[in-house]
Write a protein that holds these residues in place. Sequence first.
Motif, PDB file in Angstrom:
ATOM      1  N   ARG A 259      53.304  52.578  31.828  1.00 41.38           N
ATOM      2  CA  ARG A 259      54.492  52.604  30.991  1.00 41.38           C
ATOM      3  C   ARG A 259      54.476  51.425  30.036  1.00 41.38           C
ATOM      4  O   ARG A 259      54.124  50.316  30.408  1.00 41.38           O
ATOM      5  CB  ARG A 259      55.741  52.515  31.857  1.00 41.38           C
ATOM      6  N   LEU A 260      54.896  51.706  28.818  1.00 36.64           N
ATOM      7  CA  LEU A 260      55.028  50.625  27.844  1.00 36.64           C
ATOM      8  C   LEU A 260      56.338  49.884  28.087  1.00 36.64           C
ATOM      9  O   LEU A 260      57.357  50.513  28.367  1.00 36.64           O
ATOM     10  CB  LEU A 260      55.033  51.185  26.425  1.00 36.64           C
TER      11      LEU A 260
ATOM     12  N   ALA B 120      54.864  55.499  20.502  1.00 31.20           N
ATOM     13  CA  ALA B 120      53.997  55.467  21.674  1.00 31.20           C
ATOM     14  C   ALA B 120      54.780  55.813  22.943  1.00 31.20           C
ATOM     15  O   ALA B 120      54.297  56.561  23.797  1.00 31.20           O
ATOM     16  CB  ALA B 120      53.347  54.088  21.812  1.00 31.20           C
ATOM     17  N   ILE B 121      55.999  55.311  23.047  1.00 25.71           N
ATOM     18  CA  ILE B 121      56.846  55.616  24.200  1.00 25.71           C
ATOM     19  C   ILE B 121      57.192  57.108  24.218  1.00 25.71           C
ATOM     20  O   ILE B 121      57.117  57.748  25.275  1.00 25.71           O
ATOM     21  CB  ILE B 121      58.108  54.748  24.200  1.00 25.71           C
ATOM     22  N   GLU B 122      57.536  57.653  23.076  1.00 21.85           N
ATOM     23  CA  GLU B 122      57.841  59.089  22.992  1.00 21.85           C
ATOM     24  C   GLU B 122      56.639  59.930  23.393  1.00 21.85           C
ATOM     25  O   GLU B 122      56.780  60.929  24.101  1.00 21.85           O
ATOM     26  CB  GLU B 122      58.307  59.457  21.576  1.00 21.85           C
ATOM     27  N   GLN B 123      55.464  59.514  22.964  1.00 24.06           N
ATOM     28  CA  GLN B 123      54.241  60.239  23.316  1.00 24.06           C
ATOM     29  C   GLN B 123      54.018  60.223  24.824  1.00 24.06           C
ATOM     30  O   GLN B 123      53.657  61.232  25.409  1.00 24.06           O
ATOM     31  CB  GLN B 123      53.035  59.643  22.588  1.00 24.06           C
ATOM     32  N   LEU B 124      54.247  59.079  25.441  1.00 25.04           N
ATOM     33  CA  LEU B 124      54.088  58.975  26.892  1.00 25.04           C
ATOM     34  C   LEU B 124      55.076  59.864  27.610  1.00 25.04           C
ATOM     35  O   LEU B 124      54.741  60.496  28.620  1.00 25.04           O
ATOM     36  CB  LEU B 124      54.291  57.535  27.337  1.00 25.04           C
ATOM     37  N   GLU B 125      56.298  59.912  27.131  1.00 24.81           N
ATOM     38  CA  GLU B 125      57.319  60.730  27.766  1.00 24.81           C
ATOM     39  C   GLU B 125      56.996  62.213  27.652  1.00 24.81           C
ATOM     40  O   GLU B 125      57.366  62.990  28.526  1.00 24.81           O
ATOM     41  CB  GLU B 125      58.684  60.424  27.175  1.00 24.81           C
TER      42      GLU B 125
END
Length: 91
Positions: free
Chosen positions: A41-42, A84-89
């Motif tokens: 997680r970022l 980047a956070i949206e991509q991880l989610e």
Amino acid sequence: MLDFWVRVKNRLDYQDTTQKELAEKIGESYNTLQSWINRNRLPNAEQSVKIASALNTSVEFLVTGRKRHTTTNHAKTIKLLQEAIEQLEQD
């Protein structure tokens, strides 16, 4: 593992610093830092800035691998972090 954490670990190795020391420098517990890394997680923008500062680098470098430009565009860095956070989610 996210490239962000790979770059963090590389900077720690380069500076001969431990993850525990980094956690202390950024005002987080070692367990919290480990949780971010292990869960891939970022950290949020504020935490990312603290990490970059503690490692004497830029958030832009930790996120993208590119060195900081002579003029810092914080809005662009924050946007990159959010993307980047949206991509991880989504993954």
